[in-house]
Design a protein around this motif. Structure first.
Motif, PDB file in Angstrom:
ATOM      1  N   ILE A  80       0.874  -1.172   0.000  1.00 47.18           N
ATOM      2  CA  ILE A  80       0.000   0.000   0.000  1.00 47.18           C
ATOM      3  C   ILE A  80       0.906   1.216   0.000  1.00 47.18           C
ATOM      4  O   ILE A  80       1.818   1.319   0.825  1.00 47.18           O
ATOM      5  N   ARG A  81       0.655   2.139  -0.930  1.00 50.11           N
ATOM      6  CA  ARG A  81       1.472   3.344  -1.015  1.00 50.11           C
ATOM      7  C   ARG A  81       0.603   4.506  -1.489  1.00 50.11           C
ATOM      8  O   ARG A  81      -0.514   4.303  -1.978  1.00 50.11           O
TER       9      ARG A  81
ATOM     10  N   MET B 140      -0.842   7.271  -3.819  1.00 50.73           N
ATOM     11  CA  MET B 140      -1.074   7.339  -5.255  1.00 50.73           C
ATOM     12  C   MET B 140      -0.248   8.473  -5.844  1.00 50.73           C
ATOM     13  O   MET B 140      -0.096   9.520  -5.224  1.00 50.73           O
ATOM     14  N   THR B 141       0.279   8.254  -7.049  1.00 45.72           N
ATOM     15  CA  THR B 141       1.004   9.291  -7.766  1.00 45.72           C
ATOM     16  C   THR B 141       0.270   9.574  -9.078  1.00 45.72           C
ATOM     17  O   THR B 141      -0.565   8.772  -9.507  1.00 45.72           O
ATOM     18  N   PRO B 142       0.593  10.667  -9.753  1.00 44.64           N
ATOM     19  CA  PRO B 142      -0.030  10.919 -11.053  1.00 44.64           C
ATOM     20  C   PRO B 142       0.184   9.779 -12.054  1.00 44.64           C
ATOM     21  O   PRO B 142      -0.660   9.549 -12.917  1.00 44.64           O
ATOM     22  N   ASP B 143       1.289   9.053 -11.918  1.00 48.81           N
ATOM     23  CA  ASP B 143       1.550   7.924 -12.811  1.00 48.81           C
ATOM     24  C   ASP B 143       0.561   6.772 -12.613  1.00 48.81           C
ATOM     25  O   ASP B 143       0.461   5.890 -13.461  1.00 48.81           O
ATOM     26  N   ASP B 144      -0.178   6.777 -11.497  1.00 47.79           N
ATOM     27  CA  ASP B 144      -1.128   5.705 -11.189  1.00 47.79           C
ATOM     28  C   ASP B 144      -2.533   5.967 -11.726  1.00 47.79           C
ATOM     29  O   ASP B 144      -3.403   5.108 -11.618  1.00 47.79           O
ATOM     30  N   VAL B 145      -2.762   7.153 -12.269  1.00 50.92           N
ATOM     31  CA  VAL B 145      -4.126   7.557 -12.629  1.00 50.92           C
ATOM     32  C   VAL B 145      -4.803   6.566 -13.574  1.00 50.92           C
ATOM     33  O   VAL B 145      -5.956   6.179 -13.363  1.00 50.92           O
ATOM     34  N   ASP B 146      -4.129   6.137 -14.622  1.00 52.06           N
ATOM     35  CA  ASP B 146      -4.751   5.215 -15.577  1.00 52.06           C
ATOM     36  C   ASP B 146      -5.105   3.889 -14.912  1.00 52.06           C
ATOM     37  O   ASP B 146      -6.199   3.344 -15.133  1.00 52.06           O
ATOM     38  N   ALA B 147      -4.215   3.375 -14.086  1.00 49.61           N
ATOM     39  CA  ALA B 147      -4.476   2.108 -13.397  1.00 49.61           C
ATOM     40  C   ALA B 147      -5.620   2.253 -12.403  1.00 49.61           C
ATOM     41  O   ALA B 147      -6.464   1.361 -12.281  1.00 49.61           O
ATOM     42  N   VAL B 148      -5.677   3.379 -11.701  1.00 51.20           N
ATOM     43  CA  VAL B 148      -6.766   3.616 -10.746  1.00 51.20           C
ATOM     44  C   VAL B 148      -8.095   3.723 -11.482  1.00 51.20           C
ATOM     45  O   VAL B 148      -9.117   3.189 -11.028  1.00 51.20           O
ATOM     46  N   ALA B 149      -8.103   4.390 -12.623  1.00 51.72           N
ATOM     47  CA  ALA B 149      -9.337   4.491 -13.408  1.00 51.72           C
ATOM     48  C   ALA B 149      -9.826   3.107 -13.819  1.00 51.72           C
ATOM     49  O   ALA B 149     -11.024   2.813 -13.766  1.00 51.72           O
ATOM     50  N   LYS B 150      -8.920   2.241 -14.204  1.00 53.20           N
ATOM     51  CA  LYS B 150      -9.286   0.861 -14.559  1.00 53.20           C
ATOM     52  C   LYS B 150      -9.882   0.134 -13.352  1.00 53.20           C
ATOM     53  O   LYS B 150     -10.925  -0.526 -13.462  1.00 53.20           O
ATOM     54  N   VAL B 151      -9.249   0.279 -12.196  1.00 54.42           N
ATOM     55  CA  VAL B 151      -9.750  -0.354 -10.971  1.00 54.42           C
ATOM     56  C   VAL B 151     -11.145   0.178 -10.645  1.00 54.42           C
ATOM     57  O   VAL B 151     -12.063  -0.588 -10.333  1.00 54.42           O
TER      58      VAL B 151
ATOM     59  N   GLU C  14      -4.653  17.210  -9.810  1.00 57.54           N
ATOM     60  CA  GLU C  14      -3.919  18.448 -10.093  1.00 57.54           C
ATOM     61  C   GLU C  14      -4.429  19.629  -9.273  1.00 57.54           C
ATOM     62  O   GLU C  14      -3.663  20.497  -8.898  1.00 57.54           O
ATOM     63  N   ARG C  15      -5.713  19.656  -8.992  1.00 58.20           N
ATOM     64  CA  ARG C  15      -6.237  20.771  -8.201  1.00 58.20           C
ATOM     65  C   ARG C  15      -6.418  20.400  -6.730  1.00 58.20           C
ATOM     66  O   ARG C  15      -7.088  21.093  -5.990  1.00 58.20           O
ATOM     67  N   GLY C  16      -5.804  19.306  -6.313  1.00 54.78           N
ATOM     68  CA  GLY C  16      -5.924  18.804  -4.947  1.00 54.78           C
ATOM     69  C   GLY C  16      -5.766  19.883  -3.881  1.00 54.78           C
ATOM     70  O   GLY C  16      -5.080  20.880  -4.070  1.00 54.78           O
ATOM     71  N   THR C  17      -6.429  19.650  -2.768  1.00 57.03           N
ATOM     72  CA  THR C  17      -6.438  20.630  -1.680  1.00 57.03           C
ATOM     73  C   THR C  17      -5.425  20.311  -0.598  1.00 57.03           C
ATOM     74  O   THR C  17      -5.247  21.098   0.322  1.00 57.03           O
ATOM     75  N   GLY C  18      -4.827  19.153  -0.660  1.00 61.02           N
ATOM     76  CA  GLY C  18      -3.884  18.756   0.374  1.00 61.02           C
ATOM     77  C   GLY C  18      -4.546  18.093   1.569  1.00 61.02           C
ATOM     78  O   GLY C  18      -3.867  17.616   2.466  1.00 61.02           O
ATOM     79  N   THR C  19      -5.880  18.065   1.592  1.00 61.62           N
ATOM     80  CA  THR C  19      -6.579  17.433   2.709  1.00 61.62           C
ATOM     81  C   THR C  19      -6.999  16.009   2.391  1.00 61.62           C
ATOM     82  O   THR C  19      -7.409  15.279   3.276  1.00 61.62           O
ATOM     83  N   MET C  20      -6.897  15.630   1.126  1.00 64.18           N
ATOM     84  CA  MET C  20      -7.277  14.283   0.719  1.00 64.18           C
ATOM     85  C   MET C  20      -6.062  13.387   0.632  1.00 64.18           C
ATOM     86  O   MET C  20      -4.969  13.850   0.334  1.00 64.18           O
ATOM     87  N   ALA C  21      -6.315  12.118   0.876  1.00 66.67           N
ATOM     88  CA  ALA C  21      -5.270  11.111   0.733  1.00 66.67           C
ATOM     89  C   ALA C  21      -5.779  10.038  -0.219  1.00 66.67           C
ATOM     90  O   ALA C  21      -6.925   9.607  -0.114  1.00 66.67           O
ATOM     91  N   ASN C  22      -4.946   9.653  -1.151  1.00 67.98           N
ATOM     92  CA  ASN C  22      -5.245   8.575  -2.093  1.00 67.98           C
ATOM     93  C   ASN C  22      -4.152   7.533  -1.969  1.00 67.98           C
ATOM     94  O   ASN C  22      -2.961   7.872  -1.980  1.00 67.98           O
TER      95      ASN C  22
ATOM     96  N   ARG D 172       0.005  -5.466  -6.106  1.00 69.64           N
ATOM     97  CA  ARG D 172       0.362  -6.873  -5.928  1.00 69.64           C
ATOM     98  C   ARG D 172       1.114  -7.256  -7.190  1.00 69.64           C
ATOM     99  O   ARG D 172       0.605  -7.080  -8.291  1.00 69.64           O
ATOM    100  N   GLY D 173       2.327  -7.748  -7.029  1.00 74.88           N
ATOM    101  CA  GLY D 173       3.128  -8.139  -8.185  1.00 74.88           C
ATOM    102  C   GLY D 173       3.411  -6.982  -9.123  1.00 74.88           C
ATOM    103  O   GLY D 173       3.489  -7.172 -10.331  1.00 74.88           O
ATOM    104  N   GLY D 174       3.517  -5.752  -8.587  1.00 70.17           N
ATOM    105  CA  GLY D 174       3.812  -4.581  -9.402  1.00 70.17           C
ATOM    106  C   GLY D 174       2.612  -3.993 -10.119  1.00 70.17           C
ATOM    107  O   GLY D 174       2.736  -3.003 -10.834  1.00 70.17           O
ATOM    108  N   GLU D 175       1.423  -4.588  -9.945  1.00 67.53           N
ATOM    109  CA  GLU D 175       0.206  -4.101 -10.603  1.00 67.53           C
ATOM    110  C   GLU D 175      -0.697  -3.417  -9.571  1.00 67.53           C
ATOM    111  O   GLU D 175      -0.883  -3.919  -8.462  1.00 67.53           O
ATOM    112  N   VAL D 176      -1.262  -2.282  -9.952  1.00 69.97           N
ATOM    113  CA  VAL D 176      -2.235  -1.612  -9.095  1.00 69.97           C
ATOM    114  C   VAL D 176      -3.521  -2.428  -9.144  1.00 69.97           C
ATOM    115  O   VAL D 176      -4.104  -2.627 -10.216  1.00 69.97           O
ATOM    116  N   VAL D 177      -3.943  -2.922  -7.963  1.00 68.15           N
ATOM    117  CA  VAL D 177      -5.113  -3.792  -7.882  1.00 68.15           C
ATOM    118  C   VAL D 177      -6.208  -3.218  -6.979  1.00 68.15           C
ATOM    119  O   VAL D 177      -7.285  -3.806  -6.863  1.00 68.15           O
TER     120      VAL D 177
END
Length: 175
Positions: free
Chosen positions: A4-5, A7-18, A53-61, A66-71
């Protein structure tokens, strides 16, 4: 092993899939099928990217890997109450890839959410769940959440869909 880590901007596509696959599985038969069919991973990723991109700093994602894949993915932040009432946290969303359900991913994400609530010194965490989503409700109840008596309907694809609010007291809960 589950990682568990944050979320970064690089994770957006994988998160959308999830998120889209999670919706289509969890809410089949509970929300209009045309709405589920119209969900787009590309559009969800665009919206999620703009939101980050417009985050407020109060949210956490957080993402679960698992095995290098966002699940899995969870989003948490403040719950605003009318003036004068206590302020706590809210689990805005939590989704796990359908084939990863019941493997500990949701439990691991929930532990991070509860720990973050404790870290922020919050008295409670709330969430909304579809009233007819029996598996989701069981999951939250096993995590210690209880219905608090509040119900609302959301308009999803032009259809009112009833939701119930759950609460977990952090004054009694441990992460």
């Amino acid at each position: 092993m589950i990682l568990i880590r944050e979320m970064t901007p690089d994770d957006v596509d994988a998160v959308a899939k999830v998120r889209v696959r999670g919706w289509r599985t969890a809410y089949a038969g509970l929300v209009p099928q045309p709405y589920l069919d119209s969900m787009s991973v590309t559009e969800d990723a665009r919206q999620r990217r703009a939101f980050l991109e417009r985050g407020t700093g109060t949210m956490a994602n957080w993402v679960a890997e698992r095995g290098g894949e966002v699940v899995g993915w969870a989003c948490f932040g403040p719950h605003q109450e009318p003036e004068g009432l206590p302020r706590g946290g809210e689990l805005y969303a939590m989704y796990v890839l359908p084939e990863q359900r019941s493997t500990g991913i949701g439990r691991a994400l929930m532990e991070v959410v509860v720990a973050e609530g404790h870290r922020r010194g919050l008295p409670w965490v709330r969430l909304w769940v579809l009233k007819e989503n029996a598996p989701g409700r069981r999951f939250y109840e096993r995590a210690g959440f209880r219905p608090d008596g509040h119900e609302e309907s959301s308009d999803i694809g032009g259809t009112p869909v009833p939701e119930v609010r759950y609460e977990l007291s952090l004054t009694r809960a441990t992460p």
